[in-house]
Scaffold this active site. Structure first.
Site, PDB file in Angstrom:
ATOM      1  CG  HIS A 109      -2.894  -5.955  -4.165  1.00 45.01           C
ATOM      2  ND1 HIS A 109      -1.605  -5.795  -3.707  1.00 45.01           N
ATOM      3  CD2 HIS A 109      -2.765  -6.047  -5.518  1.00 45.01           C
ATOM      4  CE1 HIS A 109      -0.758  -5.797  -4.711  1.00 45.01           C
ATOM      5  NE2 HIS A 109      -1.431  -5.956  -5.825  1.00 45.01           N
ATOM      6  CG  ASP A 136       2.018  -6.220  -1.665  1.00 45.65           C
ATOM      7  OD1 ASP A 136       2.075  -5.901  -0.466  1.00 45.65           O
ATOM      8  OD2 ASP A 136       0.954  -6.573  -2.208  1.00 45.65           O
ATOM      9  CG  HIS A 138       1.331  -8.076   2.780  1.00 41.11           C
ATOM     10  ND1 HIS A 138       1.138  -6.711   2.631  1.00 41.11           N
ATOM     11  CD2 HIS A 138       1.260  -8.347   4.106  1.00 41.11           C
ATOM     12  CE1 HIS A 138       0.962  -6.174   3.835  1.00 41.11           C
ATOM     13  NE2 HIS A 138       1.034  -7.127   4.740  1.00 41.11           N
ATOM     14  CG  ASP A 140      -1.035  -9.843  -1.701  1.00 41.48           C
ATOM     15  OD1 ASP A 140      -1.189  -9.926  -0.472  1.00 41.48           O
ATOM     16  OD2 ASP A 140      -0.949  -8.751  -2.301  1.00 41.48           O
ATOM     17  CG  HIS A 153      -6.340  -7.481   0.764  1.00 43.09           C
ATOM     18  ND1 HIS A 153      -6.027  -6.245   1.284  1.00 43.09           N
ATOM     19  CD2 HIS A 153      -6.196  -8.346   1.801  1.00 43.09           C
ATOM     20  CE1 HIS A 153      -5.707  -6.359   2.564  1.00 43.09           C
ATOM     21  NE2 HIS A 153      -5.811  -7.626   2.888  1.00 43.09           N
ATOM     22  CG  ASP A 238      -0.077  -2.920  -1.604  1.00 43.63           C
ATOM     23  OD1 ASP A 238      -0.141  -1.965  -0.808  1.00 43.63           O
ATOM     24  OD2 ASP A 238      -0.764  -3.953  -1.472  1.00 43.63           O
ATOM     25  CG  ASP A 240       1.518  -3.031   1.679  1.00 44.82           C
ATOM     26  OD1 ASP A 240       2.224  -3.435   0.737  1.00 44.82           O
ATOM     27  OD2 ASP A 240       0.578  -3.709   2.141  1.00 44.82           O
ATOM     28  CD  GLU A 283      -4.786  -3.076  -0.177  1.00 44.07           C
ATOM     29  OE1 GLU A 283      -5.323  -2.354   0.686  1.00 44.07           O
ATOM     30  OE2 GLU A 283      -5.157  -4.244  -0.417  1.00 44.07           O
TER      31      GLU A 283
END
Length: 319
Positions: A109, A136, A138, A140, A153, A238, A240, A283
């Site tokens: 990422h 995502d 997260h 970030d 990332h 992403d 995830d 990712e």
């Protein structure tokens, strides 16, 4: 209160530009550099062409060679290489956005440090605001100074929204105000990021909210904001974002992610809106995949964003 259906948008024919971004320096676990070729092998170009879009694969970008001062935070990993990738991908986004619909095939990422910055510069040049949808687990939203892992990332949204601490990185031609950022799928946010986000007005949608009201309502509200501002939208997807049971090929798995159906619904809504101008696929770590099924799912989601619907999908061989 039910969400009113959005009008179906005919996406028409789009010139899709595939850009390989084998970034593997945003974290310490290796493997994402194989992502672009995994998407090629999984048939991304063929899936988009089958929908009637033009497809050009310009190959893989290479990072600029740069020298930077040592980071203030000694935990930061591969600062110079991340800066080099940011400069190269920012340039690639600015060059390719006027020619069609860039799809950045990652790569971790950290690639979004450059792709979002480049798309923001493009939006500035055409006189329209850029919005960013971050799908995502997260947020970030770290900076090189606040990250405890040192993995960059986890910093792209911190950079493009203009947070301090990115002295080593290219100056931003245009920033993306936090109010133009939507994050969906959150389930792992560090305390430093949480504190910083509380000061802004980003749209923050965690998995509890999705469990309670579904994914359609907050996404529809965010798309309405983009449309009202006559904006264009960059989507950063992403692996995830998805539940690891469906998409295991990622080094940052967090249980309890979006289901395949929720993800397809989001992509179909984005397609219907006609607002999306560019896409990150990030990712994917093929070394962690199971017979390529995560790559195949990401290709299916990209196809949904570009107009494929359930009734358009061919029956798998052997079914």
């Amino acid at each position: 209160m039910p969400v009113p259906p959005r009008a179906r948008h005919d996406p028409g024919m789009t010139d899709c530009i595939l850009i390989g971004a084998p970034v593997d320096c945003g974290k310490r676990r290796r493997g994402c550099l194989m992502g672009p070729d995994a998407y090629r092998t999984a048939g991304l170009a063929e899936a988009l062409a089958s929908l009637g879009h033009g497809v050009t694969d310009i190959g893989n970008v290479a990072p600029d060679r740069v020298e930077v001062a040592p980071p203030r935070n000694g935990a930061v990993h591969e600062l110079a290489l991340n800066v080099g990738w940011t400069a190269a991908l920012m340039r690639a986004a600015r060059e390719q956005a006027p020619n069609g619909f860039p799809i950045f095939m990652g790569g971790d990422h950290a690639l979004s440090l450059g792709t979002v910055a480049g798309m923001a510069a493009h939006a500035e040049e055409i006189g329209r605001p850029l919005f960013v949808l971050w799908l995502d687990a997260h947020s970030d939203f770290h900076t090189p100074d606040t990250t405890t892992t040192g993995n960059l990332h986890g910093t792209p949204l911190g950079y493009v929204t203009g947070r301090e601490g990115f002295d080593a990185f290219p100056p931003l031609p245009a920033t993306v105000p936090v109010s133009r950022v939507g994050m969906i799928g959150l389930r792992s946010v560090d305390p430093e990021e949480r504190a910083a986000l509380e000061d802004g007005d980003a749209m923050l949608v965690d998995m509890r909210m999705i469990d309670e009201i579904g994914i359609a309502r907050p996404l529809s509200e965010f798309l309405d904001r983009v449309q009202e501002a006559d904006g264009i939208l960059h989507v950063s997807l992403d692996v995830d974002f998805l539940d690891p049971a469906a998409a295991p090929a990622v080094g940052t798995t967090v249980p309890g992610g979006a289901t395949v159906r929720e993800a397809h619904l989001a992509m179909e809504m984005l397609s219907d809106s006609g607002l999306v101008a560019s896409l990150d696929l990030v990712e994917l770590n093929p070394s962690l995949d199971e017979r390529g099924r995560t790559a195949a799912l990401m290709v299916e989601l990209a196809a949904s964003l570009m107009g494929r619907r359930v009734f358009d999908r061919p029956t798998p061989r052997g079914a």
